[in-house]
Design an enzyme around this catalytic site. Structure first.
Site, short mmCIF file in Angstrom:
data_model
loop_
_atom_site.label_atom_id
_atom_site.label_comp_id
_atom_site.label_asym_id
_atom_site.label_seq_id
_atom_site.Cartn_x
_atom_site.Cartn_y
_atom_site.Cartn_z
N ASP A 22 0.83 -1.21 0.00
CA ASP A 22 0.00 0.00 0.00
C ASP A 22 0.87 1.26 0.00
O ASP A 22 1.97 1.25 0.55
CB ASP A 22 -0.91 -0.03 1.24
CG ASP A 22 -2.10 0.91 1.11
OD1 ASP A 22 -2.29 1.49 0.01
OD2 ASP A 22 -2.83 1.08 2.10
N ASN A 29 -10.60 -2.82 -6.22
CA ASN A 29 -9.80 -1.91 -7.07
C ASN A 29 -10.43 -1.68 -8.45
O ASN A 29 -10.10 -0.72 -9.14
CB ASN A 29 -8.37 -2.43 -7.25
CG ASN A 29 -7.50 -2.28 -6.02
OD1 ASN A 29 -6.57 -3.04 -5.81
ND2 ASN A 29 -7.78 -1.27 -5.19
N SER A 69 -8.28 -5.40 4.84
CA SER A 69 -8.85 -5.10 3.52
C SER A 69 -9.26 -6.32 2.69
O SER A 69 -8.88 -6.43 1.51
CB SER A 69 -7.89 -4.23 2.71
OG SER A 69 -7.69 -2.99 3.34
N HIS A 72 2.93 3.15 -8.93
CA HIS A 72 2.74 1.71 -9.22
C HIS A 72 3.98 1.15 -9.93
O HIS A 72 4.44 0.06 -9.62
CB HIS A 72 1.50 1.50 -10.09
CG HIS A 72 0.21 1.90 -9.40
ND1 HIS A 72 -0.06 1.55 -8.11
CD2 HIS A 72 -0.87 2.60 -9.83
CE1 HIS A 72 -1.25 2.03 -7.75
NE2 HIS A 72 -1.75 2.67 -8.79
C1 FPP Z 1 -1.80 0.14 -3.41
O1 FPP Z 1 -1.35 1.47 -3.43
C2 FPP Z 1 -1.28 -0.59 -4.55
C3 FPP Z 1 -2.05 -1.18 -5.52
C4 FPP Z 1 -3.51 -1.15 -5.54
C5 FPP Z 1 -1.44 -1.85 -6.66
C6 FPP Z 1 -0.20 -2.63 -6.34
C7 FPP Z 1 0.49 -2.85 -7.60
C8 FPP Z 1 1.83 -2.86 -7.77
C9 FPP Z 1 2.82 -2.73 -6.68
C10 FPP Z 1 2.38 -2.96 -9.12
C11 FPP Z 1 2.01 -4.21 -9.86
C12 FPP Z 1 2.47 -5.42 -9.19
C13 FPP Z 1 2.91 -6.51 -9.81
C14 FPP Z 1 3.18 -7.72 -9.02
C15 FPP Z 1 3.15 -6.57 -11.26
P1 FPP Z 1 -2.44 2.60 -3.58
O2 FPP Z 1 -2.61 2.89 -5.03
O3 FPP Z 1 -3.69 2.22 -2.88
O4 FPP Z 1 -1.73 3.80 -2.85
P2 FPP Z 1 -2.44 4.96 -2.00
O5 FPP Z 1 -3.16 4.31 -0.87
O6 FPP Z 1 -1.27 5.78 -1.54
O7 FPP Z 1 -3.33 5.70 -2.94
#
Ligand code: FPP
Length: 246
Positions: A21, A69, A197, A38
């Site tokens: 996260d 998501n 979550s 990301h």
């Molecule tokens: C949460 O951060 C992250 C995600 C919903 C996506 C996770 C994806 C990756 C790390 C990249 C893809 C992974 C692979 C294995 C190819 P957020 O967007 O909720 O962050 P925030 O809470 O700060 O908005």
């Protein structure tokens, strides 16, 4: 002394689950668009996978995309799917070289077709690898998984393959997407949020939870080792009292 040197190699968790996260906040802090977070998060995934393989963690499960998501803006969803496809295709050779098996859990059929195809191909190519299993939770939520398991069992009862009395924790767990893995002993969530979550709710009944303020794109294997050192200091009682343990 670094955290790696503090690890007790005889008390490693077999399975670590991670809620990655903070990508969006990390990007925003730098005045960049969310996708930059990301993309940077992928570098953390790579480092953590290698860190796990290095010390002998057998299973790593990362929450890459939740059922919820899908409700993000279409532009972000599409960019995440593209990132997933490009990452899988770029990393399959490295996974093979490092003897790491790629696995996926979740409602995979709901992903874009290219994603399904490339994921399947990468999973087939790495199927015989034995050092560590990297599981991507994609379009995953625990409530979806539990309802799916309940439906499968109900169908088996209708088909007279099992009796209702035969449904127990073992036969229920066998219907889950994680049927072939041990339950995670440690779950790490980054970015200061203290929630699970909708992630592995059944499997985490006795998991030790570790929360860190570090945002996912800043998380590296030294942070992973720190989390494991913290885990190793805990007493896991599973409902017993301390004196019963040894
Ligand atoms: C949460 O951060 C992250 C995600 C919903 C996506 C996770 C994806 C990756 C790390 C990249 C893809 C992974 C692979 C294995 C190819 P957020 O967007 O909720 O962050 P925030 O809470 O700060 O908005």
């Amino acid at each position: 002394m670094g955290f790696k040197e503090q690890l007790d190699i005889n008390k490693l968790p077999q399975h670590i689950a991670v809620i990655m996260d903070g990508n969006g906040r990390w990007a925003k802090n730098q005045g960049k668009i969310r996708h930059f977070g990301h993309e940077s998060g992928v570098l953390s995934v790579k480092d953590i996978v290698e860190g796990c393989a290095d010390i002998g963690i057998k299973y790593l499960t990362v929450y890459a995309f939740s059922t919820e998501n899908w409700n993000r803006p279409a532009e972000e969803v599409n960019a995440l799917m593209e990132l997933l496809i490009s990452t899988i295709n770029q990393e399959t050779a490295t996974l093979t070289k490092n003897n790491i098996r790629l696995n996926a859990i979740g409602d995979i059929a709901s992903l874009p077709q290219k994603c399904i195809d490339d994921l399947k191909s990468a999973m087939e190519k790495t199927a015989d690898n034995t050092r560590c299993t990297l599981t991507l939770a994609l379009s995953y939520s625990s409530k979806w998984e539990l309802v799916t398991a309940a439906k499968k069992l109900a169908q088996q009862v209708i088909d007279q393959k099992i009796k209702i009395e035969e449904i127990d924790e073992k036969s229920f767990a066998a219907q889950l997407t994680t049927f072939d893995m041990p339950e995670p002993e440690l779950m790490i969530r980054t970015s200061g949020e203290h929630r699970v979550s909708n992630f592995l709710l059944w499997q985490m009944a006795y998991t030790e939870l570790y929360f860190t303020d570090t945002l996912w794109p800043d998380f590296r294997r030294e942070d992973l080792f720190e989390a494991i050192v913290d885990y190793q200091k805990r007493e896991r009682r599973f409902g017993k009292i301390s004196e019963q343990l040894n």
